[in-house]
Write a protein that holds these residues in place. Structure first.
Motif, short mmCIF file in Angstrom:
data_model
loop_
_atom_site.label_atom_id
_atom_site.label_comp_id
_atom_site.label_asym_id
_atom_site.label_seq_id
_atom_site.Cartn_x
_atom_site.Cartn_y
_atom_site.Cartn_z
N GLY A 79 34.26 -50.02 37.53
CA GLY A 79 35.31 -50.82 36.94
C GLY A 79 35.79 -50.34 35.59
N ARG A 80 35.41 -49.13 35.21
CA ARG A 80 35.85 -48.58 33.93
C ARG A 80 37.17 -47.82 34.10
NH1 ARG A 80 30.46 -45.23 32.56
NH2 ARG A 80 31.05 -44.45 34.62
N GLU A 81 38.03 -47.86 33.08
CA GLU A 81 39.24 -47.06 33.13
C GLU A 81 38.87 -45.59 33.00
OE1 GLU A 81 41.71 -48.43 29.96
OE2 GLU A 81 40.70 -47.22 28.45
N VAL A 82 39.61 -44.74 33.69
CA VAL A 82 39.38 -43.30 33.66
C VAL A 82 40.60 -42.63 33.04
CG1 VAL A 82 38.81 -41.24 34.99
CG2 VAL A 82 37.98 -43.49 35.76
N LEU A 83 40.37 -41.93 31.94
CA LEU A 83 41.43 -41.21 31.24
C LEU A 83 41.08 -39.73 31.20
CD1 LEU A 83 41.82 -43.54 28.12
CD2 LEU A 83 43.08 -43.67 30.27
N SER A 84 42.08 -38.91 31.00
CA SER A 84 41.80 -37.49 30.82
C SER A 84 41.15 -37.28 29.46
CB SER A 84 43.09 -36.68 30.91
OG SER A 84 43.99 -37.04 29.87
N PHE A 85 40.23 -36.31 29.39
CA PHE A 85 39.61 -35.95 28.12
C PHE A 85 40.55 -35.00 27.38
CE2 PHE A 85 37.06 -33.05 25.51
CZ PHE A 85 36.38 -33.97 24.71
N VAL A 86 40.82 -35.30 26.12
CA VAL A 86 41.70 -34.46 25.30
C VAL A 86 40.83 -33.47 24.53
CG1 VAL A 86 43.42 -34.40 23.47
CG2 VAL A 86 43.37 -36.33 25.07
N PRO A 87 40.90 -32.18 24.87
CA PRO A 87 40.06 -31.21 24.17
C PRO A 87 40.48 -31.03 22.73
CG PRO A 87 41.62 -30.09 25.62
CD PRO A 87 41.75 -31.56 25.90
N GLY A 88 39.51 -30.79 21.88
CA GLY A 88 39.78 -30.60 20.47
C GLY A 88 38.73 -31.30 19.63
N THR A 89 39.05 -31.51 18.37
CA THR A 89 38.11 -32.11 17.42
C THR A 89 38.73 -33.31 16.76
OG1 THR A 89 37.16 -29.93 16.94
CG2 THR A 89 36.71 -31.69 15.36
N ALA A 90 38.07 -34.46 16.86
CA ALA A 90 38.47 -35.64 16.10
C ALA A 90 37.74 -35.63 14.77
CB ALA A 90 38.15 -36.91 16.89
N VAL A 91 38.36 -36.21 13.77
CA VAL A 91 37.83 -36.14 12.41
C VAL A 91 36.87 -37.30 12.16
CG1 VAL A 91 38.41 -35.98 9.97
CG2 VAL A 91 39.98 -35.05 11.69
N THR A 92 35.58 -37.01 12.23
CA THR A 92 34.56 -38.02 12.00
C THR A 92 33.69 -37.59 10.81
OG1 THR A 92 33.12 -36.93 13.62
CG2 THR A 92 34.49 -38.74 14.41
N PRO A 93 33.08 -38.56 10.12
CA PRO A 93 32.23 -38.22 8.97
C PRO A 93 31.02 -37.38 9.39
CG PRO A 93 32.83 -40.54 8.96
CD PRO A 93 33.22 -40.01 10.30
N PRO A 94 30.58 -36.49 8.51
CA PRO A 94 31.18 -36.11 7.23
C PRO A 94 32.44 -35.29 7.47
CG PRO A 94 29.30 -34.69 7.72
CD PRO A 94 29.34 -35.74 8.80
N TYR A 95 33.54 -35.65 6.80
CA TYR A 95 34.82 -35.04 7.07
C TYR A 95 34.82 -33.55 6.72
CZ TYR A 95 36.43 -39.89 7.21
OH TYR A 95 36.60 -41.23 7.52
N PRO A 96 35.23 -32.69 7.64
CA PRO A 96 35.33 -31.26 7.33
C PRO A 96 36.47 -31.01 6.36
CG PRO A 96 36.26 -31.71 9.50
CD PRO A 96 35.63 -32.99 9.04
N ALA A 97 36.32 -29.98 5.54
CA ALA A 97 37.31 -29.71 4.48
C ALA A 97 38.70 -29.47 5.06
CB ALA A 97 36.86 -28.50 3.66
N TRP A 98 38.79 -28.80 6.21
CA TRP A 98 40.10 -28.48 6.77
C TRP A 98 40.90 -29.73 7.14
CZ3 TRP A 98 40.89 -30.59 11.46
CH2 TRP A 98 39.77 -30.83 12.28
N ALA A 99 40.19 -30.83 7.46
CA ALA A 99 40.87 -32.05 7.88
C ALA A 99 41.48 -32.81 6.71
CB ALA A 99 39.90 -32.96 8.62
N LEU A 100 41.11 -32.46 5.50
CA LEU A 100 41.58 -33.16 4.31
C LEU A 100 42.64 -32.38 3.56
CD1 LEU A 100 38.11 -34.42 3.03
CD2 LEU A 100 39.65 -35.49 4.69
#
Length: 269
Positions: free
Chosen positions: A69-90
Protein backbone atom coordinates in the motif's frame (compact mmCIF):
# COMPACT_ATOMS: atom_id res chain seq x y z
CA UNK A 1 11.66 17.16 5.04
CA UNK A 2 13.64 15.11 2.59
CA UNK A 3 14.30 11.40 2.72
CA UNK A 4 17.41 10.99 0.65
CA UNK A 5 20.54 9.65 2.35
CA UNK A 6 21.02 5.91 2.13
CA UNK A 7 21.74 3.63 5.07
CA UNK A 8 22.19 -0.12 5.19
CA UNK A 9 18.96 -2.10 4.90
CA UNK A 10 17.79 -5.69 4.52
CA UNK A 11 15.58 -7.59 2.13
CA UNK A 12 16.41 -5.36 -0.82
CA UNK A 13 15.09 -2.24 0.91
CA UNK A 14 17.52 0.58 1.64
CA UNK A 15 16.21 3.08 4.22
CA UNK A 16 16.43 6.71 3.15
CA UNK A 17 17.01 9.07 6.03
CA UNK A 18 17.20 12.82 6.40
CA UNK A 19 13.53 13.74 6.58
CA UNK A 20 11.22 14.37 9.51
CA UNK A 21 7.61 13.75 8.56
CA UNK A 22 8.16 10.18 7.31
CA UNK A 23 11.28 9.31 9.28
CA UNK A 24 12.03 5.58 9.14
CA UNK A 25 9.23 4.87 6.64
CA UNK A 26 10.85 5.68 3.29
CA UNK A 27 13.01 3.14 1.48
CA UNK A 28 14.75 2.70 -1.84
CA UNK A 29 14.15 -0.51 -3.77
CA UNK A 30 16.33 -0.59 -6.87
CA UNK A 31 15.49 2.50 -8.91
CA UNK A 32 12.28 3.18 -6.96
CA UNK A 33 11.31 4.86 -3.70
CA UNK A 34 8.52 3.50 -1.49
CA UNK A 35 6.73 6.00 0.77
CA UNK A 36 3.60 6.04 2.95
CA UNK A 37 0.45 7.28 1.25
CA UNK A 38 -1.44 10.28 2.66
CA UNK A 39 -4.97 11.62 2.37
CA UNK A 40 -3.61 14.10 -0.17
CA UNK A 41 -1.47 11.63 -2.15
CA UNK A 42 -3.88 11.63 -5.09
CA UNK A 43 -3.37 15.38 -5.54
CA UNK A 44 0.41 15.02 -5.35
CA UNK A 45 0.34 12.20 -7.89
CA UNK A 46 -1.76 14.29 -10.29
CA UNK A 47 0.79 17.05 -9.95
CA UNK A 48 3.74 14.75 -10.60
CA UNK A 49 2.01 13.19 -13.62
CA UNK A 50 1.45 16.66 -15.06
CA UNK A 51 5.14 17.48 -14.62
CA UNK A 52 6.03 14.29 -16.46
CA UNK A 53 3.54 15.06 -19.24
CA UNK A 54 5.04 18.50 -19.86
CA UNK A 55 8.58 17.12 -19.87
CA UNK A 56 9.82 18.58 -16.59
CA UNK A 57 12.74 16.36 -15.58
CA UNK A 58 13.25 17.87 -12.14
CA UNK A 59 10.78 15.77 -10.13
CA UNK A 60 10.13 12.09 -9.34
CA UNK A 61 7.75 10.07 -11.50
CA UNK A 62 4.71 8.27 -10.10
CA UNK A 63 4.96 4.53 -10.72
CA UNK A 64 2.01 3.21 -8.72
CA UNK A 65 1.35 1.47 -5.40
CA UNK A 66 3.15 -1.61 -4.09
CA UNK A 67 1.74 -4.68 -2.36
CA UNK A 68 2.06 -3.01 1.03
CA UNK A 69 0.00 0.00 0.00
CA UNK A 70 2.96 2.34 -0.30
CA UNK A 71 3.29 4.83 -3.14
CA UNK A 72 6.05 3.98 -5.61
CA UNK A 73 8.07 6.83 -7.12
CA UNK A 74 11.13 6.85 -9.31
CA UNK A 75 14.41 7.36 -7.46
CA UNK A 76 16.11 10.61 -8.48
CA UNK A 77 19.87 10.01 -8.69
CA UNK A 78 22.14 12.61 -7.18
CA UNK A 79 22.91 14.14 -3.80
CA UNK A 80 20.50 15.89 -1.46
CA UNK A 81 22.00 18.41 0.93
CA UNK A 82 21.88 16.97 4.44
CA UNK A 83 23.96 17.90 7.52
CA UNK A 84 26.85 18.29 7.83
CA UNK A 85 26.42 20.51 4.78
CA UNK A 86 29.17 20.09 2.16
CA UNK A 87 30.97 23.30 1.19
CA UNK A 88 29.90 23.09 -2.46
CA UNK A 89 26.21 23.21 -1.46
CA UNK A 90 26.65 26.56 0.29
CA UNK A 91 28.24 28.37 -2.65
CA UNK A 92 26.58 31.15 -4.61
CA UNK A 93 26.64 28.94 -7.71
CA UNK A 94 24.58 26.31 -5.91
CA UNK A 95 22.16 29.00 -4.70
CA UNK A 96 21.69 30.35 -8.22
CA UNK A 97 20.98 26.86 -9.55
CA UNK A 98 18.26 26.33 -6.93
CA UNK A 99 16.58 29.61 -7.90
CA UNK A 100 16.63 28.65 -11.57
CA UNK A 101 15.30 25.16 -10.84
CA UNK A 102 12.41 26.68 -8.87
CA UNK A 103 11.68 29.06 -11.76
CA UNK A 104 11.64 26.12 -14.20
CA UNK A 105 9.31 24.18 -11.91
CA UNK A 106 6.90 27.11 -11.76
CA UNK A 107 6.87 27.36 -15.54
CA UNK A 108 6.14 23.64 -15.85
CA UNK A 109 3.37 23.64 -13.25
CA UNK A 110 1.69 26.85 -14.49
CA UNK A 111 -0.54 24.86 -16.87
CA UNK A 112 -1.74 22.45 -14.17
CA UNK A 113 -5.31 22.81 -12.92
CA UNK A 114 -5.41 22.24 -9.14
CA UNK A 115 -9.20 22.14 -8.89
CA UNK A 116 -10.93 18.93 -7.87
CA UNK A 117 -8.10 17.68 -5.64
CA UNK A 118 -7.69 17.53 -1.87
CA UNK A 119 -4.51 19.46 -0.98
CA UNK A 120 -2.51 19.94 2.20
CA UNK A 121 -3.00 23.29 3.99
CA UNK A 122 -2.64 26.16 1.53
CA UNK A 123 -0.64 29.36 1.97
CA UNK A 124 -2.55 32.22 3.64
CA UNK A 125 -4.90 34.38 1.57
CA UNK A 126 -2.46 37.17 0.64
CA UNK A 127 -0.24 34.61 -1.08
CA UNK A 128 -2.81 32.08 -2.27
CA UNK A 129 -3.43 31.35 -5.93
CA UNK A 130 -3.76 28.60 -8.52
CA UNK A 131 -0.07 27.88 -9.01
CA UNK A 132 0.78 24.69 -7.11
CA UNK A 133 3.84 25.64 -5.09
CA UNK A 134 6.30 23.18 -3.57
CA UNK A 135 6.18 24.90 -0.16
CA UNK A 136 9.21 23.08 1.27
CA UNK A 137 12.30 23.86 -0.83
CA UNK A 138 14.56 23.02 2.08
CA UNK A 139 18.19 22.04 1.45
CA UNK A 140 17.42 18.34 1.83
CA UNK A 141 14.58 18.52 -0.70
CA UNK A 142 16.82 19.53 -3.60
CA UNK A 143 18.87 16.97 -5.55
CA UNK A 144 22.19 18.06 -7.03
CA UNK A 145 24.41 16.54 -9.67
CA UNK A 146 27.81 18.02 -10.43
CA UNK A 147 27.19 20.85 -7.96
CA UNK A 148 24.01 21.99 -9.74
CA UNK A 149 20.42 21.67 -8.54
CA UNK A 150 18.56 19.34 -10.91
CA UNK A 151 15.43 18.16 -9.09
CA UNK A 152 12.94 18.88 -6.34
CA UNK A 153 11.71 16.01 -4.18
CA UNK A 154 9.21 15.50 -1.34
CA UNK A 155 6.10 17.24 -2.65
CA UNK A 156 4.06 16.28 0.45
CA UNK A 157 3.31 19.93 1.31
CA UNK A 158 2.67 21.12 -2.26
CA UNK A 159 -0.60 23.05 -2.61
CA UNK A 160 -2.01 26.01 -4.57
CA UNK A 161 -0.10 29.19 -3.76
CA UNK A 162 1.90 31.78 -5.69
CA UNK A 163 5.37 32.38 -7.08
CA UNK A 164 6.24 34.99 -4.49
CA UNK A 165 5.30 32.56 -1.72
CA UNK A 166 7.57 29.77 -2.99
CA UNK A 167 10.46 32.16 -3.69
CA UNK A 168 10.14 33.61 -0.18
CA UNK A 169 10.21 30.17 1.42
CA UNK A 170 13.15 28.94 -0.62
CA UNK A 171 15.20 32.12 -0.20
CA UNK A 172 14.50 32.11 3.54
CA UNK A 173 16.07 28.67 3.82
CA UNK A 174 18.90 28.93 1.31
CA UNK A 175 20.20 32.45 2.00
CA UNK A 176 19.53 31.83 4.93
CA UNK A 177 17.44 34.58 6.48
CA UNK A 178 17.89 34.28 10.24
CA UNK A 179 20.05 35.76 13.01
CA UNK A 180 23.75 35.12 12.39
CA UNK A 181 24.04 33.26 15.70
CA UNK A 182 21.88 30.56 14.13
CA UNK A 183 24.13 30.23 11.05
CA UNK A 184 27.11 28.01 11.73
CA UNK A 185 28.65 27.80 8.27
CA UNK A 186 30.17 29.90 5.48
CA UNK A 187 26.85 31.67 4.84
CA UNK A 188 27.09 33.59 8.11
CA UNK A 189 26.99 37.33 7.48
CA UNK A 190 25.92 36.87 3.85
CA UNK A 191 22.20 36.31 4.25
CA UNK A 192 21.09 39.62 2.77
CA UNK A 193 23.37 39.48 -0.27
CA UNK A 194 22.39 35.88 -0.95
CA UNK A 195 18.73 36.84 -0.57
CA UNK A 196 19.17 39.39 -3.35
CA UNK A 197 21.11 36.90 -5.48
CA UNK A 198 18.37 34.27 -5.16
CA UNK A 199 15.61 36.69 -6.10
CA UNK A 200 17.59 38.13 -9.03
CA UNK A 201 18.46 34.65 -10.29
CA UNK A 202 14.82 33.60 -10.19
CA UNK A 203 13.78 36.78 -11.98
CA UNK A 204 10.95 37.81 -9.69
CA UNK A 205 8.86 40.70 -11.05
CA UNK A 206 8.88 44.11 -9.40
CA UNK A 207 5.34 43.71 -8.07
CA UNK A 208 6.17 40.44 -6.37
CA UNK A 209 9.45 41.82 -5.03
CA UNK A 210 7.42 44.47 -3.22
CA UNK A 211 5.51 41.70 -1.42
CA UNK A 212 8.46 39.45 -0.78
CA UNK A 213 9.44 40.56 2.73
CA UNK A 214 5.88 40.04 3.97
CA UNK A 215 5.90 36.63 2.27
CA UNK A 216 9.12 35.67 4.08
CA UNK A 217 7.49 36.30 7.45
CA UNK A 218 4.32 34.53 6.34
CA UNK A 219 6.31 31.52 5.10
CA UNK A 220 8.18 31.30 8.39
CA UNK A 221 4.95 31.36 10.42
CA UNK A 222 3.19 28.88 8.11
CA UNK A 223 6.10 26.42 8.13
CA UNK A 224 6.52 26.43 11.88
CA UNK A 225 2.78 26.10 12.34
CA UNK A 226 3.03 22.84 10.36
CA UNK A 227 5.84 21.69 12.66
CA UNK A 228 4.20 22.85 15.87
CA UNK A 229 0.85 21.31 14.97
CA UNK A 230 2.47 17.97 14.18
CA UNK A 231 4.38 18.08 17.47
CA UNK A 232 1.20 18.94 19.41
CA UNK A 233 -0.51 15.96 17.77
CA UNK A 234 2.21 13.65 19.06
CA UNK A 235 4.34 13.11 15.95
CA UNK A 236 7.57 11.83 17.58
CA UNK A 237 10.07 13.20 15.05
CA UNK A 238 8.49 16.65 14.97
CA UNK A 239 8.16 16.65 18.75
CA UNK A 240 11.86 15.92 19.10
CA UNK A 241 12.75 18.65 16.59
CA UNK A 242 10.39 21.21 18.12
CA UNK A 243 11.46 20.72 21.73
CA UNK A 244 15.19 20.51 21.02
CA UNK A 245 15.80 24.06 19.92
CA UNK A 246 13.47 24.67 16.96
CA UNK A 247 10.83 26.43 19.03
CA UNK A 248 13.38 28.92 20.41
CA UNK A 249 15.01 29.49 17.02
CA UNK A 250 11.63 30.06 15.41
CA UNK A 251 10.67 32.69 17.98
CA UNK A 252 14.02 34.50 17.71
CA UNK A 253 14.01 34.40 13.91
CA UNK A 254 10.49 35.77 13.73
CA UNK A 255 11.50 38.73 15.84
CA UNK A 256 14.55 39.21 13.62
CA UNK A 257 12.25 39.51 10.59
CA UNK A 258 10.18 42.15 12.35
CA UNK A 259 13.25 44.10 13.49
CA UNK A 260 15.02 43.93 10.12
CA UNK A 261 12.16 44.34 7.64
CA UNK A 262 13.67 47.54 6.25
CA UNK A 263 17.07 45.86 5.75
CA UNK A 264 15.39 43.01 3.88
CA UNK A 265 13.58 45.48 1.61
CA UNK A 266 16.76 47.49 1.04
CA UNK A 267 18.58 44.32 0.06
CA UNK A 268 16.19 43.95 -2.89
CA UNK A 269 16.27 47.59 -4.01
Amino acid sequence: MREGTETTGTGGEVPLVGGTANRGQVVRVGDTVRRPRRDTSAATHALLRHLADVGFAGAPRVLGVDGRGREVLSFVPGTAVTPPYPAWALTDDALVSVARLLRDYHRAVSSFDPEGHEWPPRPPAPFAGRLVTHNDVNLDNVVFRGGRAVALIDFDLASPGSRVWDVAGAARLWAPLRPDRHVGDSRRGRGLSRFRLFVDSYGLTDGDRDRLVSAVLGSHDWSYDVVGTAAANGHPAFTDYWTNGAMVRARETRQWYLDHADLLRDALA
